[in-house]
Design an enzyme around this catalytic site. Structure first.
Site, PDB file in Angstrom:
ATOM      1  N   GLU A 150     -40.467 -48.140  -0.048  1.00 38.96           N
ATOM      2  CA  GLU A 150     -40.884 -47.916   1.452  1.00 38.96           C
ATOM      3  C   GLU A 150     -40.206 -46.493   1.850  1.00 38.96           C
ATOM      4  OE1 GLU A 150     -43.257 -48.478   3.348  1.00 38.96           O
ATOM      5  OE2 GLU A 150     -42.643 -49.896   4.907  1.00 38.96           O
ATOM      6  N   THR A 203     -45.837 -41.647   8.991  1.00 42.38           N
ATOM      7  CA  THR A 203     -44.538 -42.129   9.712  1.00 42.38           C
ATOM      8  C   THR A 203     -43.453 -40.958   9.864  1.00 42.38           C
ATOM      9  OG1 THR A 203     -45.096 -44.362   8.711  1.00 42.38           O
ATOM     10  CG2 THR A 203     -42.877 -43.901   9.262  1.00 42.38           C
TER      11      THR A 203
HETATM   12  P1  ADP Z   1     -48.260 -46.808   6.567  1.00 42.60           P
HETATM   13  O1  ADP Z   1     -47.637 -47.121   7.638  1.00 42.60           O
HETATM   14  O2  ADP Z   1     -49.846 -47.116   6.723  1.00 42.60           O
HETATM   15  O3  ADP Z   1     -47.551 -47.406   5.498  1.00 42.60           O
HETATM   16  P2  ADP Z   1     -46.962 -44.501   5.752  1.00 42.60           P
HETATM   17  O4  ADP Z   1     -47.029 -42.979   6.458  1.00 42.60           O
HETATM   18  O5  ADP Z   1     -45.571 -45.199   6.006  1.00 42.60           O
HETATM   19  O6  ADP Z   1     -48.374 -45.340   6.468  1.00 42.60           O
HETATM   20  O7  ADP Z   1     -47.115 -44.213   4.383  1.00 42.60           O
HETATM   21  C1  ADP Z   1     -48.297 -43.443   3.782  1.00 42.60           C
HETATM   22  C2  ADP Z   1     -47.765 -42.526   2.890  1.00 42.60           C
HETATM   23  O8  ADP Z   1     -47.282 -43.027   1.567  1.00 42.60           O
HETATM   24  C3  ADP Z   1     -48.864 -41.624   2.386  1.00 42.60           C
HETATM   25  O9  ADP Z   1     -48.244 -40.376   2.456  1.00 42.60           O
HETATM   26  C4  ADP Z   1     -49.306 -41.966   1.070  1.00 42.60           C
HETATM   27  O10 ADP Z   1     -49.541 -41.030  -0.037  1.00 42.60           O
HETATM   28  C5  ADP Z   1     -47.903 -42.556   0.481  1.00 42.60           C
HETATM   29  N1  ADP Z   1     -48.051 -43.621  -0.518  1.00 42.60           N
HETATM   30  C6  ADP Z   1     -47.511 -43.454  -1.887  1.00 42.60           C
HETATM   31  N2  ADP Z   1     -47.626 -44.694  -2.734  1.00 42.60           N
HETATM   32  C7  ADP Z   1     -48.684 -45.362  -1.646  1.00 42.60           C
HETATM   33  C8  ADP Z   1     -49.322 -46.560  -2.055  1.00 42.60           C
HETATM   34  N3  ADP Z   1     -49.268 -47.343  -3.075  1.00 42.60           N
HETATM   35  N4  ADP Z   1     -49.869 -47.277  -0.909  1.00 42.60           N
HETATM   36  C9  ADP Z   1     -49.787 -46.467   0.330  1.00 42.60           C
HETATM   37  N5  ADP Z   1     -49.305 -45.463   0.643  1.00 42.60           N
HETATM   38  C10 ADP Z   1     -48.438 -44.737  -0.575  1.00 42.60           C
END
Ligand code: ADP
Length: 329
Positions: A150, A203
């Site tokens: 995360e 985020t």
């Molecule tokens: P959310 O709240 O929907 O999880 P975030 O901004 O925390 O959104 O996370 C999304 C970011 O994480 C994007 O930049 C994405 O490219 C990256 N990322 C890397 N691997 C993954 C994955 N397996 N699933 C989702 N997002 C990913």
């Protein structure tokens, strides 16, 4: 298999152990989650039932962690750049095995949606690996590994989406170091309606707009609301849930990033929702309702606001999922 730093061991029956030892592949459903829940910024979250990713985790002779398939969204295959890979590598470093794991990700939750897209991937890989290894790790230990994944997405270590995805229901992350997760009961008739405008808010960006300091009067109001919300969930007091779902610290800043946020919230409340707010760091907006009928009326009300904006959106009605991530084959 040898474990490094093993502290608490989860139990499973002998028959289950035998079956799991024979398994080389597992298919799982990893749910979407709503973090913050108005007054619980960075600590509170709940798990959704009807929205989530599917993943396949497989043992392979080739050592290491290998992402072999991603469908739905364009995400990196390199394990070190994908949250599913990073959390899997954290767990792989803690064990000593002569095989590796392949990960397939069938993504339904749009990255950056604010309903825990990255958390679903981070949780799914470690949950699946743990099952294939015969459950050597507790859910809290799995959360520790998932936090590493995360952190790749949000640039800081937090577990407010991970905990509900792993444990189900409502969870409160009391502390990250040491990691302490509290499971909070969900009233039986509680339903969520979530609208997800198809725009991306990262985020990391929506964290940057938050104030570094808050006035004491606002802090008092916020912790009074959080304490009373937790009490209301324990006692199934729907009026108190409604009265507590207020965020005076984060929402005034982040609400501005979401088109028609105030109109959607007002319409949801008018349709009978107990409360509404920003899901995670947005752009999704969540509301909670007593009964599925009210949650559907709230869906119609949210839809009528957003259909005038020209912005594409998805909308979900879901009972609170009290199980969390699960095996589906
Ligand atoms: P959310 O709240 O929907 O999880 P975030 O901004 O925390 O959104 O996370 C999304 C970011 O994480 C994007 O930049 C994405 O490219 C990256 N990322 C890397 N691997 C993954 C994955 N397996 N699933 C989702 N997002 C990913």
């Amino acid at each position: 298999m040898e474990l490094h730093n093993q502290s608490d061991i989860s139990c499973s029956s002998a028959a289950e152990n035998y079956l799991i030892e024979k398994m080389n592949e597992i298919k799982i459903f990893s749910p979407a989650t709503v973090a913050n829940v108005a007054c619980g910024f960075d600590v509170l979250g709940f798990c959704l039932d009807s929205v989530g990713d599917d993943m396949v985790i497989r043992k392979t002779d080739k050592k290491g962690i290998h992402i072999t398939r991603i469908e739905g969204f364009n995400l990196p295959y390199e394990a070190e750049l994908n949250v599913a890979g990073v959390s899997a590598l954290a767990m792989y470093d803690a064990i000593d095995v002569d095989f590796g794991f392949e990960i397939e990700i069938y993504k339904n939750i749009k990255p950056g949606s604010g309903i825990g897209s990255s958390a679903a991937s981070a949780v799914g890989s470690v949950f699946g690996m743990n099952e294939l290894l015969n459950r050597p790790f507790s859910k809290t230990q799995l959360t520790e590994f998932a936090i590493k994944g995360e952190a790749l997405a949000s640039k800081c270590e937090h577990a407010d989406n991970l905990a509900p995805a792993l444990f189900g229901g409502f969870t409160l992350v009391k502390s990250i170091s040491p990691l302490r997760i509290l499971e909070i009961p969900s009233p039986d008739d509680l339903y969520a309606t979530i609208i997800h405008p198809q725009i991306e808010i990262k985020t990391s960006e929506s964290r940057a707009i938050l104030p570094k300091e808050v006035p004491l009067s606002e802090a008092i109001e916020q912790w009074a609301n959080l304490g009373s919300l937790v009490h209301a969930l324990h006692t199934s007091d729907y009026d108190l849930i409604s009265n507590s779902l207020t965020d005076v610290i984060v929402e005034p800043h982040r609400g501005k990033l979401i088109p028609e946020f105030n109109a959607v919230k007002t319409a949801a409340l008018k349709a009978g929702a107990l409360g509404a707010g920003i899901s995670g760091s947005g752009p999704s907006i969540f509301s909670l309702s007593k009964s599925s009928e009210t949650a559907i009326k709230v869906k119609d009300a949210m839809e009528s606001i957003y259909s005038k904006t020209g912005i594409a959106f998805e909308i979900h009605v879901s009972k609170i999922n009290t199980n969390g991530v699960k095996i589906i084959n």
